[in-house]
Structure formats: C-alpha cells, structure tokens
Design an enzyme around this catalytic site. Structure first.
Site, PDB file in Angstrom:
ATOM      1  CG  ASN A   1       2.107  -2.552  -5.457  1.00 54.85           C
ATOM      2  OD1 ASN A   1       1.912  -1.447  -5.945  1.00 54.85           O
ATOM      3  ND2 ASN A   1       1.518  -2.944  -4.334  1.00 54.85           N
TER       4      ASN A   1
ATOM      5  CG  ASP B   1      -5.365  -8.613  -4.089  1.00 54.42           C
ATOM      6  OD1 ASP B   1      -4.523  -9.375  -3.560  1.00 54.42           O
ATOM      7  OD2 ASP B   1      -5.128  -7.410  -4.298  1.00 54.42           O
ATOM      8  CD  GLN B   2      -1.506 -12.963  -2.900  1.00 55.39           C
ATOM      9  OE1 GLN B   2      -1.243 -14.157  -2.852  1.00 55.39           O
ATOM     10  NE2 GLN B   2      -1.233 -12.137  -1.903  1.00 55.39           N
TER      11      GLN B   2
ATOM     12  CB  THR C   1      -3.110  -0.143  -3.793  1.00 55.72           C
ATOM     13  OG1 THR C   1      -3.719  -0.935  -2.768  1.00 55.72           O
ATOM     14  CG2 THR C   1      -2.940   1.273  -3.295  1.00 55.72           C
TER      15      THR C   1
ATOM     16  CG  ASP D   1      -4.950   1.985   0.721  1.00 55.72           C
ATOM     17  OD1 ASP D   1      -3.964   1.742   0.010  1.00 55.72           O
ATOM     18  OD2 ASP D   1      -5.782   1.118   1.062  1.00 55.72           O
TER      19      ASP D   1
ATOM     20  CG  HIS E   1      -1.968  -1.110   1.119  1.00 50.86           C
ATOM     21  ND1 HIS E   1      -3.210  -0.953   0.573  1.00 50.86           N
ATOM     22  CD2 HIS E   1      -1.894  -2.418   1.478  1.00 50.86           C
ATOM     23  CE1 HIS E   1      -3.873  -2.107   0.594  1.00 50.86           C
ATOM     24  NE2 HIS E   1      -3.089  -3.012   1.163  1.00 50.86           N
TER      25      HIS E   1
HETATM   26  N1  UDP Z   1       9.101  -5.870  -2.693  1.00 53.32           N
HETATM   27  C1  UDP Z   1      10.472  -5.688  -2.817  1.00 53.32           C
HETATM   28  N2  UDP Z   1      11.311  -6.634  -2.325  1.00 53.32           N
HETATM   29  C2  UDP Z   1      10.879  -7.759  -1.733  1.00 53.32           C
HETATM   30  C3  UDP Z   1       9.469  -7.959  -1.611  1.00 53.32           C
HETATM   31  C4  UDP Z   1       8.614  -6.995  -2.107  1.00 53.32           C
HETATM   32  O1  UDP Z   1      10.937  -4.679  -3.358  1.00 53.32           O
HETATM   33  O2  UDP Z   1      11.708  -8.553  -1.314  1.00 53.32           O
HETATM   34  C5  UDP Z   1       8.174  -4.813  -3.168  1.00 53.32           C
HETATM   35  C6  UDP Z   1       7.585  -5.128  -4.527  1.00 53.32           C
HETATM   36  O3  UDP Z   1       8.399  -4.614  -5.556  1.00 53.32           O
HETATM   37  C7  UDP Z   1       6.221  -4.440  -4.468  1.00 53.32           C
HETATM   38  C8  UDP Z   1       5.865  -4.493  -2.984  1.00 53.32           C
HETATM   39  O4  UDP Z   1       7.084  -4.684  -2.284  1.00 53.32           O
HETATM   40  O5  UDP Z   1       6.338  -3.101  -4.864  1.00 53.32           O
HETATM   41  C9  UDP Z   1       4.934  -5.639  -2.654  1.00 53.32           C
HETATM   42  O6  UDP Z   1       3.662  -5.389  -3.123  1.00 53.32           O
HETATM   43  P1  UDP Z   1       2.760  -6.484  -3.827  1.00 53.32           P
HETATM   44  O7  UDP Z   1       1.480  -5.815  -4.151  1.00 53.32           O
HETATM   45  O8  UDP Z   1       3.464  -7.108  -4.973  1.00 53.32           O
HETATM   46  O9  UDP Z   1       2.566  -7.628  -2.758  1.00 53.32           O
HETATM   47  P2  UDP Z   1       2.302  -7.644  -1.163  1.00 53.32           P
HETATM   48  O10 UDP Z   1       3.632  -7.566  -0.529  1.00 53.32           O
HETATM   49  O11 UDP Z   1       1.409  -6.501  -0.831  1.00 53.32           O
HETATM   50  O12 UDP Z   1       1.658  -8.966  -0.956  1.00 53.32           O
HETATM   51  C1  G50 Z   2      -4.475  -6.129   1.303  1.00 54.08           C
HETATM   52  C2  G50 Z   2      -4.179  -7.407   1.612  1.00 54.08           C
HETATM   53  C3  G50 Z   2      -4.815  -8.475   0.963  1.00 54.08           C
HETATM   54  C4  G50 Z   2      -5.781  -8.206   0.012  1.00 54.08           C
HETATM   55  C5  G50 Z   2      -6.075  -6.879  -0.321  1.00 54.08           C
HETATM   56  C6  G50 Z   2      -5.432  -5.855   0.346  1.00 54.08           C
HETATM   57  C7  G50 Z   2      -7.108  -6.701  -1.369  1.00 54.08           C
HETATM   58  C8  G50 Z   2      -7.420  -5.390  -1.925  1.00 54.08           C
HETATM   59  C9  G50 Z   2      -8.889  -5.109  -1.911  1.00 54.08           C
HETATM   60  O1  G50 Z   2      -5.674  -4.591   0.062  1.00 54.08           O
HETATM   61  O2  G50 Z   2      -7.738  -7.640  -1.755  1.00 54.08           O
HETATM   62  C10 G50 Z   2      -9.402  -4.532  -0.619  1.00 54.08           C
HETATM   63  C11 G50 Z   2      -9.232  -5.186   0.604  1.00 54.08           C
HETATM   64  C12 G50 Z   2      -9.751  -4.651   1.792  1.00 54.08           C
HETATM   65  C13 G50 Z   2     -10.470  -3.457   1.730  1.00 54.08           C
HETATM   66  C14 G50 Z   2     -10.624  -2.816   0.529  1.00 54.08           C
HETATM   67  C15 G50 Z   2     -10.106  -3.372  -0.646  1.00 54.08           C
HETATM   68  O3  G50 Z   2     -10.973  -2.893   2.831  1.00 54.08           O
HETATM   69  O4  G50 Z   2      -3.275  -7.673   2.527  1.00 54.08           O
HETATM   70  O5  G50 Z   2      -6.418  -9.190  -0.604  1.00 54.08           O
END
Ligand code: UDP
Ligand code: G50
Length: 460
Positions: free
Chosen positions: A359, A379-380, A139, A116, A22
């Site tokens: 991201n 959301d993956q 995001t 956000d 985020h």
């Molecule tokens: N990231 C990074 N190095 C790591 C792990 C994650 O730079 O070792 C960054 C990645 O480039 C992205 C963010 O952290 O910008 C992770 O966001 P993403 O939405 O991919 O996944 P989340 O961590 O929220 O599950």
């Molecule tokens: C964060 C997270 C897991 C995840 C999500 C996150 C989403 C995004 C959609 O943001 O799926 C979303 C989630 C909660 C909310 C609003 C929108 O209040 O760690 O899956």
C-alpha cells in the site's frame, strides 16, 4: 438510451483480512465501487487486531452511509504465541462457519463476493456451496503474485532448496525472481503459519472467478504479462489490475502537522515502516542519528510495538531525551500513527523512507514521491525490487532483513542525502504519478479492468 440491464444495480459483498495493510485496500475498493454505482455490503470481522482498524471502519461508515455494514463476530481468541495479525487471519478462517448464514441472508442476493487472498482457501468452498461467484483481491504486488501462484509447486520440489541466494527462481523455465527476495519463512524447511497459508491459498485461488490486483499495467507490465500469458500457471481465472486504489474521502482528515506548511516544497523526508513493523530500540536510535546527520528535514513516524493497543511507552522513553532534543531542530516526530495519505499528499514532502509494504508503494506512486526502500520482512524485498527497477526509488540491499544487522546512523544519513539530492529520481517519480492517474482515470487500463468486472456483476 441505456438498456434495462445497464440500469440494474450490481451488488457485491466484501470481506477484508486482518491489519491495516489488508483493510485499507478493501475500504478503497468499496468507495470506488460505490462511486461506480455498485451496491456494496462490507463485512467486518469483529473485533479487529488494532485500534487503528476499528477507527478507520467508524470513519468509513460515517462517510459512506450507502455502504451496508455486516458485523461478522469471530470466535473468542485462544492463548497463542503467533504473530497477532497472522493469528487473527487464522481466527477469521476458523470462524467461517458463522459466515454462511450471514451470506445467505444478504438481500438482494449479491452477484459477487470479494475476499482477501489470505482467506481464499476457506472462503472459496463456502461461496461455491451457495453458488456465489467468488473473487479475490490480492493486496500485494503482481510480482509477489507470480511467487504466490508458483510456490505450491516449488515448495514440493528440490528446485528451491538447491539454489544459491543470488540464483533466479524459475517455474517452467520462466524467470520469477532471485531467491534473495523471497520472504524468509517461505525458505524455512519447517512448517510455519506464513508458509502453510501461502500454499493453501495459492492452490485454492485458481478456483476463484477472478483475481483483482492493486497495481497498474505500466508499473508491473512484465509480471502481469507472465501471469496473463499463462507462463506462470496455464489455467487461471481472469487477473485484473485495478490500481492504484485511490484514497477515499474518509481518509482525508485535516493533517495536524502545520509544521509541514512552513517547509519548502519537496524538502521533507517522510519516514515510516507501516502499520505493523516496530524496529528494535537500538535501530530506532541509529535511525534518529541518521536523520539528524543527513541534514534533511523530516517527519518521522516512530513505532515501538507491533500492535497499537499494546503501545504505552512515551516517545521520549523510546528514543531517549538527548536524541529527542536534537531531532526537534530539523524534524517532527510522531508516535504510533500518522495519516500517511495526508502526509504524502503534502507539497512539502519530497521523499519517503519506507519498508515498502505494497500500500505504501502504491501511495508513493499515486503522489509521485520518491522512495528510499528499507524492506524489513515478508513481501517487502519483492516490492522494493519493483520500486528500484521502475525508477520510483532506490534500495540499499546491504541493509538486509530486519534484525540481520544494525545499520549505523552515518550510513543512513549518506543514503538519505543521495536520495533527497537525486533530481532524476524526483522527475521519474512525477512521471509515475502521471501514469498512475492515467491508469485509473476514464478509459485507463485499471478503469477498463474494473468496468469489465462491474459489467459482469450487473449481468449475473
Ligand atoms: N499507514 C498510515 N499511517 C501510519 C502507518 C501506516 O496511514 O502511521 C497506512 C498506510 O498509508 C498504508 C497502510 O497503513 O495504507 C499500511 O499498509 P502497507 O501495505 O504499506 O504496510 P503494512 O502496514 O501492511 O506493513
Ligand atoms: C501480510 C503480511 C506479510 C506479508 C504478506 C501479507 C504477503 C502477501 C502475500 O499479506 O507477503 C501472501 C501472504 C500470505 C498468504 C497469501 C499471500 O496466505 O503481514 O509478507
């Protein structure tokens, strides 16, 4: 000659939510707005959950002295057993009465406030009370947003319960996605944090002045059309795709992996499950076996704990001495954190085994690196589905959600070989990179979207 209103600087305040997934898009948006001559105040909830977030913030403010920082001191956390990132989002919300005085004191008075989507239901009333136009940066993907906007209606009906896994969820006869893609907490009968916040925020977000999305038109044409044609919800504020948000200068540290410099172009698979997903130990070890058996070169970011501050185990303890020795022959292992932006931009990297956090998907698109999707939660799966449909990568659906099964090394190796050997995927990914750069380049769809927003803020 430009008119005086063209010369007036717009001032926008930003408030991110918890976790790197985020924070990063907010930092990138702040950098992008600064480059477009918008004055930015960045509000930082303090403290952060992870060490990585506080380091990213320090680097950012050192690189962008023009951006004003305002610290938002949160209430002290209470004992709890919730997911630490979700708990922190809740803590930001429950500290929000401390935000109003901070907002009222901003000078010059901002013409927009961007927060956000996970904070929307609390922030929107606060900004409405002081007549500050509120915008939401979503995001995740536009496809996820179609679910976000529909879920408050769906959750209150039997429509969702009665469907089988493979059935497609519909809202007002518009097809959204198969039920199998939906984040599991949203299918639970009982209340949980994710579900409650998804409903509250989904209901409130329609009262904002606009929603910004970190995606681009050619990548998510269908979902954006469904949203903007009023098919998902009739009355919506403007929804504007402004992505992929380009990596900003403070992220461009020297990559310490000189090993990569000696590898052939496109030969290395980068393996990471993001900033907050730790695989189970037995799955980590099977993954290690798979990487070795695949015969591919690789850089593997191993994460053993959800929150980095709690991660003290040595790498060798996590993956075992014997595996550690064998892994060294073909690859490089890093624990906790690796600069993903620098890794994906390295010419040696040709594939990305990813959990498909949004991201990560946008970063892979930005660098034209194919994805082998292994979604774990949240959301993956929705994001992995987009990746596969657009041709940026492939997804082995039978691997399921995190912890549903132990995926064996042999199977992982086979899929890695298929992905790294897939020439048409390589070419498609490069095409997507071109589209991504066009979208944010001068005159592109995302460039125009942001220009319209900025012009609105200037004339406020
Ligand atoms: N990231 C990074 N190095 C790591 C792990 C994650 O730079 O070792 C960054 C990645 O480039 C992205 C963010 O952290 O910008 C992770 O966001 P993403 O939405 O991919 O996944 P989340 O961590 O929220 O599950
Ligand atoms: C964060 C997270 C897991 C995840 C999500 C996150 C989403 C995004 C959609 O943001 O799926 C979303 C989630 C909660 C909310 C609003 C929108 O209040 O760690 O899956």
């Amino acid at each position: 000659m430009s008119s005086s209103s063209d010369q007036k600087l717009a001032h926008v305040a930003l408030l991110p939510s918890a976790g790197m997934g985020h924070l990063t898009p907010f930092l990138r948006l702040a950098a992008l707005l600064t480059a477009r001559n918008v004055q930015v105040t960045f509000i930082t909830p303090h403290p952060t959950v992870s060490l990585t977030e506080s380091q990213a913030l320090s680097r950012f403010f050192a690189s962008f002295p023009q951006v004003k920082q305002k610290q938002f001191h949160l209430l002290p956390p209470e004992e709890n057993s919730a997911d630490p990132f979700f708990y922190h989002m809740q803590l930001i919300k429950s500290s929000c009465h401390l935000l109003s005085p901070l907002l009222s004191a901003l000078t010059p008075s901002p013409s927009g406030f961007i927060t956000d989507m996970t904070l929307a239901s609390t922030i929107i009333p606060i900004t409405q009370a002081i007549s500050l136009p509120n915008y939401v940066l979503f995001t995740s993907s536009a496809k996820m947003m179609t679910l976000f906007l529909s879920y408050p209606t769906l959750a209150g009906s039997k429509a969702l319960d009665d469907l089988d896994e493979t059935d497609v969820i519909k809202i007002r006869n518009v097809e959204l996605m198969p039920k199998s893609l939906v984040p599991p907490p949203l299918l639970q009968k009982s209340n949980n944090f994710f579900k409650n916040s998804f409903i509250e925020n989904g209901m409130k977000v329609i009262e904002s002045c606009g929603i910004l999305l970190n995606t681009f038109v050619s990548f998510e044409l269908e979902s954006l059309r469904k949203i903007n044609d009023g098919q998902v919800l009739e009355r919506l504020p403007p929804v504007v795709a402004i992505g992929p948000l380009p990596p900003c200068d403070s992220e461009k540290s020297q990559l310490q992996l000189t090993w990569l410099d000696d590898q052939p172009a496109g030969s290395v698979l980068y393996v990471s499950f993001g900033s907050r997903t730790a695989l189970a130990r037995d799955q980590i070890r099977e993954l290690g076996e798979g990487l070795i058996k695949s015969g591919s070169r690789f850089v593997w970011m191993v994460k053993d704990k959800k929150v980095d501050r709690e991660d003290s185990e040595e790498l060798e303890e996590v993956i075992g001495h014997e595996l550690m020795e064998r892994v060294k022959e073909k690859g490089l292992i890093v624990k906790d954190w690796l600069n993903q932006e620098a890794t994906l931009s390295h010419p040696a990297v040709g594939g990305f085994l990813s959990h498909c956090g949004w991201n990560s998907v946008m970063e892979a698109a930005w660098h034209g690196v194919r994805i082998l999707a292994w979604p774990q939660n949240g959301d993956q799966k929705v994001n992995a589905d987009i990746v596969e449909r657009i041709g940026l990568g492939t997804w082995v659906k039978s691997w399921g959600w995190s912890g549903e099964m132990l995926v064996k090394g042999e199977e992982i190796a086979e899929r890695i070989r298929e992905s790294m050997g897939n020439e048409s995927l390589r070419i498609q990914a490069l095409g997507i990179k071109e589209d991504a750069r066009k979208a944010v380049g001068f005159g592109g769809s995302s460039y125009k979207g942001l220009t319209e927003l900025i012009s609105m803020w200037k004339h406020f």
